[in-house]
Design a protein around this motif. Structure first.
Motif, PDB file in Angstrom:
ATOM      1  N   LYS A  28       0.850  -1.179   0.000  1.00 39.52           N
ATOM      2  CA  LYS A  28       0.000   0.000   0.000  1.00 39.52           C
ATOM      3  C   LYS A  28       0.888   1.232   0.000  1.00 39.52           C
ATOM      4  CE  LYS A  28      -4.226  -1.713   0.373  1.00 39.52           C
ATOM      5  NZ  LYS A  28      -5.316  -1.433  -0.589  1.00 39.52           N
ATOM      6  N   THR A  29       0.514   2.226  -0.784  1.00 40.26           N
ATOM      7  CA  THR A  29       1.313   3.437  -0.910  1.00 40.26           C
ATOM      8  C   THR A  29       0.427   4.658  -0.753  1.00 40.26           C
ATOM      9  OG1 THR A  29       2.862   2.362  -2.418  1.00 40.26           O
ATOM     10  CG2 THR A  29       2.846   4.758  -2.417  1.00 40.26           C
ATOM     11  N   GLY A  30       0.916   5.645  -0.046  1.00 39.21           N
ATOM     12  CA  GLY A  30       0.148   6.878   0.069  1.00 39.21           C
ATOM     13  C   GLY A  30       0.945   8.007   0.681  1.00 39.21           C
ATOM     14  N   ARG A  31       0.448   9.216   0.484  1.00 41.81           N
ATOM     15  CA  ARG A  31       1.076  10.409   1.045  1.00 41.81           C
ATOM     16  C   ARG A  31       0.539  10.713   2.435  1.00 41.81           C
ATOM     17  NH1 ARG A  31       0.978  11.804  -4.493  1.00 41.81           N
ATOM     18  NH2 ARG A  31       2.990  12.596  -5.234  1.00 41.81           N
ATOM     19  N   VAL A  32       1.406  11.274   3.253  1.00 41.20           N
ATOM     20  CA  VAL A  32       1.019  11.734   4.585  1.00 41.20           C
ATOM     21  C   VAL A  32       1.479  13.180   4.712  1.00 41.20           C
ATOM     22  CG1 VAL A  32       1.300  11.424   7.063  1.00 41.20           C
ATOM     23  CG2 VAL A  32       1.202   9.422   5.571  1.00 41.20           C
ATOM     24  N   TYR A  33       0.567  14.046   5.131  1.00 40.87           N
ATOM     25  CA  TYR A  33       0.856  15.465   5.260  1.00 40.87           C
ATOM     26  C   TYR A  33       1.094  15.783   6.737  1.00 40.87           C
ATOM     27  CZ  TYR A  33      -1.158  15.249   0.617  1.00 40.87           C
ATOM     28  OH  TYR A  33      -1.417  14.901  -0.685  1.00 40.87           O
ATOM     29  N   LEU A  34       2.273  16.299   7.013  1.00 39.51           N
ATOM     30  CA  LEU A  34       2.702  16.517   8.389  1.00 39.51           C
ATOM     31  C   LEU A  34       2.422  17.949   8.841  1.00 39.51           C
ATOM     32  CD1 LEU A  34       6.212  14.851   8.004  1.00 39.51           C
ATOM     33  CD2 LEU A  34       4.114  13.756   8.823  1.00 39.51           C
ATOM     34  N   LYS A  35       2.154  18.102  10.153  1.00 41.72           N
ATOM     35  CA  LYS A  35       2.017  19.414  10.754  1.00 41.72           C
ATOM     36  C   LYS A  35       2.987  19.520  11.926  1.00 41.72           C
ATOM     37  CE  LYS A  35      -2.790  20.354   9.487  1.00 41.72           C
ATOM     38  NZ  LYS A  35      -4.135  20.747   9.979  1.00 41.72           N
ATOM     39  N   LYS A  36       3.635  20.661  12.015  1.00 40.28           N
ATOM     40  CA  LYS A  36       4.651  20.847  13.047  1.00 40.28           C
ATOM     41  C   LYS A  36       4.030  20.806  14.438  1.00 40.28           C
ATOM     42  CE  LYS A  36       8.583  23.718  14.330  1.00 40.28           C
ATOM     43  NZ  LYS A  36       9.360  24.942  14.069  1.00 40.28           N
ATOM     44  N   ASP A  37       4.767  20.157  15.354  1.00 35.24           N
ATOM     45  CA  ASP A  37       4.384  20.049  16.766  1.00 35.24           C
ATOM     46  C   ASP A  37       3.056  19.324  16.972  1.00 35.24           C
ATOM     47  OD1 ASP A  37       6.715  21.420  17.403  1.00 35.24           O
ATOM     48  OD2 ASP A  37       5.719  23.372  17.419  1.00 35.24           O
ATOM     49  N   GLN A  38       2.739  18.424  16.043  1.00 35.28           N
ATOM     50  CA  GLN A  38       1.543  17.597  16.165  1.00 35.28           C
ATOM     51  C   GLN A  38       1.855  16.175  15.749  1.00 35.28           C
ATOM     52  OE1 GLN A  38      -1.588  19.322  13.830  1.00 35.28           O
ATOM     53  NE2 GLN A  38      -1.914  21.027  15.235  1.00 35.28           N
ATOM     54  N   ILE A  39       1.223  15.224  16.416  1.00 37.87           N
ATOM     55  CA  ILE A  39       1.320  13.838  15.999  1.00 37.87           C
ATOM     56  C   ILE A  39       0.306  13.604  14.884  1.00 37.87           C
ATOM     57  CG2 ILE A  39       0.987  11.431  16.670  1.00 37.87           C
ATOM     58  CD1 ILE A  39       1.836  12.194  19.495  1.00 37.87           C
ATOM     59  N   THR A  40       0.798  13.104  13.757  1.00 40.55           N
ATOM     60  CA  THR A  40      -0.086  12.768  12.657  1.00 40.55           C
ATOM     61  C   THR A  40      -0.451  11.294  12.778  1.00 40.55           C
ATOM     62  OG1 THR A  40       0.948  14.422  11.225  1.00 40.55           O
ATOM     63  CG2 THR A  40      -0.340  12.694  10.159  1.00 40.55           C
ATOM     64  N   LYS A  41      -1.729  11.016  12.957  1.00 47.60           N
ATOM     65  CA  LYS A  41      -2.182   9.640  13.071  1.00 47.60           C
ATOM     66  C   LYS A  41      -2.752   9.172  11.735  1.00 47.60           C
ATOM     67  CE  LYS A  41      -3.159   9.332  18.008  1.00 47.60           C
ATOM     68  NZ  LYS A  41      -4.151   8.894  19.026  1.00 47.60           N
ATOM     69  N   VAL A  42      -2.370   7.967  11.336  1.00 45.77           N
ATOM     70  CA  VAL A  42      -2.880   7.418  10.083  1.00 45.77           C
ATOM     71  C   VAL A  42      -3.378   6.001  10.310  1.00 45.77           C
ATOM     72  CG1 VAL A  42      -1.405   8.816   8.590  1.00 45.77           C
ATOM     73  CG2 VAL A  42      -0.564   6.625   9.413  1.00 45.77           C
ATOM     74  N   SER A  43      -4.409   5.645   9.574  1.00 47.31           N
ATOM     75  CA  SER A  43      -4.976   4.310   9.642  1.00 47.31           C
ATOM     76  C   SER A  43      -4.910   3.694   8.258  1.00 47.31           C
ATOM     77  CB  SER A  43      -6.426   4.385  10.119  1.00 47.31           C
ATOM     78  OG  SER A  43      -7.013   3.110  10.145  1.00 47.31           O
ATOM     79  N   ILE A  44      -4.351   2.491   8.178  1.00 41.33           N
ATOM     80  CA  ILE A  44      -4.139   1.833   6.886  1.00 41.33           C
ATOM     81  C   ILE A  44      -4.793   0.459   6.902  1.00 41.33           C
ATOM     82  CG2 ILE A  44      -2.438   1.022   5.209  1.00 41.33           C
ATOM     83  CD1 ILE A  44      -1.160   3.286   7.879  1.00 41.33           C
ATOM     84  N   THR A  45      -5.591   0.178   5.891  1.00 42.75           N
ATOM     85  CA  THR A  45      -6.202  -1.128   5.734  1.00 42.75           C
ATOM     86  C   THR A  45      -5.520  -1.846   4.571  1.00 42.75           C
ATOM     87  OG1 THR A  45      -8.327  -0.309   6.509  1.00 42.75           O
ATOM     88  CG2 THR A  45      -8.342  -2.379   5.323  1.00 42.75           C
ATOM     89  N   MET A  46      -5.051  -3.071   4.811  1.00 38.27           N
ATOM     90  CA  MET A  46      -4.345  -3.821   3.778  1.00 38.27           C
ATOM     91  C   MET A  46      -5.117  -5.110   3.452  1.00 38.27           C
ATOM     92  SD  MET A  46      -0.329  -3.298   4.828  1.00 38.27           S
ATOM     93  CE  MET A  46       0.193  -3.718   3.165  1.00 38.27           C
TER      94      MET A  46
END
Length: 214
Positions: free
Chosen positions: A196-214
């Motif tokens: 699985k491939t995808g982009r993640v957009y980051l924000k400073k001083d924040q935890i970026t949470k992502v959920s991936i289904t495979m």
């Protein structure tokens, strides 16, 4: 850097690939917390997470122009690679050299044990005797940077997300330009033959949470 013209379209077609869930405050810098499950919602362990940076060329002029120079053939020249947290990763050279400028050393992204390092921002440090005379930034990307645990979770910490760092990029001995690391990364998640491939957009001083289904 890799270009993924097909990835963004795939994400639009199926939002189950990499889904930003929410942002949390109270960190310094950047961090990705991921959760990987199958279609039934069962966590998937041992998923390999490959990390790529999206970057842009900002100059055709070298910024790393300091020259290390040997003035005495009895001097010991040491070239080593350090992580952004000052951890020694690889010793590329340690010996005497003839009088003159020390050549630029390249690095293949392997540590002293011959294992690929995590994607990240590293420094090639040049020492003559005990004095540090030059440090050259280098970025490694496209390497494994995390693996899911038994609960299908993974973390990519701040030191592997060198947003706004700049470095001189080379292909072997050819200078390609000075590049800036952006706040968007690309993740490849590999489980057996499934990718699985995808982009993640980051924000400073924040935890970026992502959920991936495979």
């Amino acid at each position: 850097m890799r270009w993924f013209p097909f990835v963004f379209l795939a994400l639009l077609a199926s939002c189950r690939e990499i889904i930003p869930v929410e942002q949390e405050e109270n960190i310094t810098g950047y961090q990705i917390n991921g959760n990987v499950t199958n279609q039934s919602g069962t966590p998937i362990p041992n998923v390999i997470v490959m990390l790529y940076y999206e970057e842009q060329k900002i100059s055709n002029t070298q910024t790393d122009t300091t020259v290390a120079f040997v003035t005495d053939t009895n001097q010991i020249v040491t070239i080593q690679v350090f992580s952004i947290k000052e951890i020694l990763v690889r010793t590329l050279f340690t010996n005497k050299m003839r009088i003159g400028p020390v050549p630029r050393f390249s690095w293949d992204g392997l540590n002293d044990d011959g294992v690929k390092v995590f994607s990240g921002f590293y420094l090639i440090r040049y020492k003559i005797d005990m004095a540090v005379v030059k440090e050259s930034p280098v970025v490694i990307d496209g390497n494994m940077s995390a693996r899911t645990d038994s609960d299908g979770r993974f973390v990519i910490p701040n030191e592997q997300l060198p947003v706004n760092k700049t470095y001189d990029k080379y292909s072997q001995d050819t200078f390609l330009g000075t590049f800036l690391i952006g706040s968007t990364v690309v993740l490849d998640l590999i489980s057996g033959t499934t990718v699985k491939t995808g982009r993640v957009y980051l924000k400073k001083d924040q935890i970026t949470k992502v959920s991936i289904t495979m």
